[in-house]
Design a protein around this motif. Structure first.
Motif, short mmCIF file in Angstrom:
data_model
loop_
_atom_site.label_atom_id
_atom_site.label_comp_id
_atom_site.label_asym_id
_atom_site.label_seq_id
_atom_site.Cartn_x
_atom_site.Cartn_y
_atom_site.Cartn_z
N HIS A 151 0.89 -1.34 0.19
CA HIS A 151 -0.08 -0.03 -0.18
C HIS A 151 0.85 1.32 -0.08
O HIS A 151 0.29 2.29 -0.57
N ASP A 152 2.10 1.15 0.48
CA ASP A 152 2.80 2.35 0.57
C ASP A 152 4.09 1.99 -0.08
O ASP A 152 5.38 2.50 0.42
N HIS A 196 0.39 9.36 -3.41
CA HIS A 196 1.11 8.24 -3.03
C HIS A 196 0.55 6.69 -3.31
O HIS A 196 1.22 5.87 -3.73
N HIS A 216 -6.42 3.34 -0.15
CA HIS A 216 -6.11 3.11 1.25
C HIS A 216 -5.95 4.26 1.79
O HIS A 216 -6.09 4.33 3.34
N MET A 217 -6.02 5.42 1.54
CA MET A 217 -6.00 6.73 2.38
C MET A 217 -7.33 7.03 2.70
O MET A 217 -7.55 8.36 3.45
N ASP A 219 -4.30 0.74 8.47
CA ASP A 219 -2.93 1.65 8.25
C ASP A 219 -3.22 2.93 9.34
O ASP A 219 -2.01 3.28 9.99
FE FE2 Z 1 -0.13 5.64 2.69
#
Ligand code: FE2
Ligand code: FE2
Length: 164
Positions: A75-76, A100, A125-126, A146
């Protein structure tokens, strides 16, 4: 030894490991160890934290734990510093919130094959900081884990500072 924050389990000897071994052992993913995340941890460790706890939650509810673990790891999946760099101004931080996940997905697709669900989990995911919500239960879990993990990572930093 590979472990997640607040857990003493050796993840390499856990049912979690096998479905994500190809990602964890990939040189590009290992490269995330070179980037700081949430000030004192690395992006590698943060990704493991999100992946492992998303896996556990999804497994508990008999949802798609493997997709949660794989998307959680990726995810990151981006390669620049977010603290103490040109990305630290307020405007750039705001842009970073929405950019991102798109970059992480693009990078992930270059090294790994992803399902549609995994891609959606990564790119959304944010949520809830951005409007677009993930389309799966697993995506919602990753987004929530997260944020919870980020709080734990900041608390661990605070604890370390108090002990010094
Ligand atoms: Fe992230
Ligand atoms: Fe994250």
């Amino acid at each position: 030894m590979l472990h997640a924050i607040a857990s003493r389990k050796n993840l390499a000897a856990n049912d979690y490991y096998m479905p994500v071994a190809d990602i964890l052992e990939h040189s590009r993913f290992q490269h995330l160890k070179d980037y700081r995340h949430h000030i004192r941890t690395t992006r590698f460790q943060h990704s493991v934290n999100v992946s492992y706890y998303s896996y556990r939650v999804c497994k508990r509810f008999r949802w798609d734990a493997v997709s949660a673990a794989r998307a959680g790891l990726l995810h990151d999946f981006y390669f620049y510093e977010t603290h103490g760099s040109s990305h630290s101004s307020e405007t750039k931080q705001t842009a970073h919130l929405s950019s991102h996940p798109v970059l992480a997905l693009s990078n992930a697709k270059k090294s790994f094959s992803l399902t549609e669900k995994e891609s959606d989990c990564i790119v959304h995911h944010m949520w809830p900081f951005v409007r677009q919500k993930p389309h799966s239960k697993e995506g919602i879990v990753i987004a929530i884990v997260d944020k919870c993990v980020a709080v734990l990572e900041f608390c661990a930093l605070h604890q370390k500072n108090k002990n010094h």
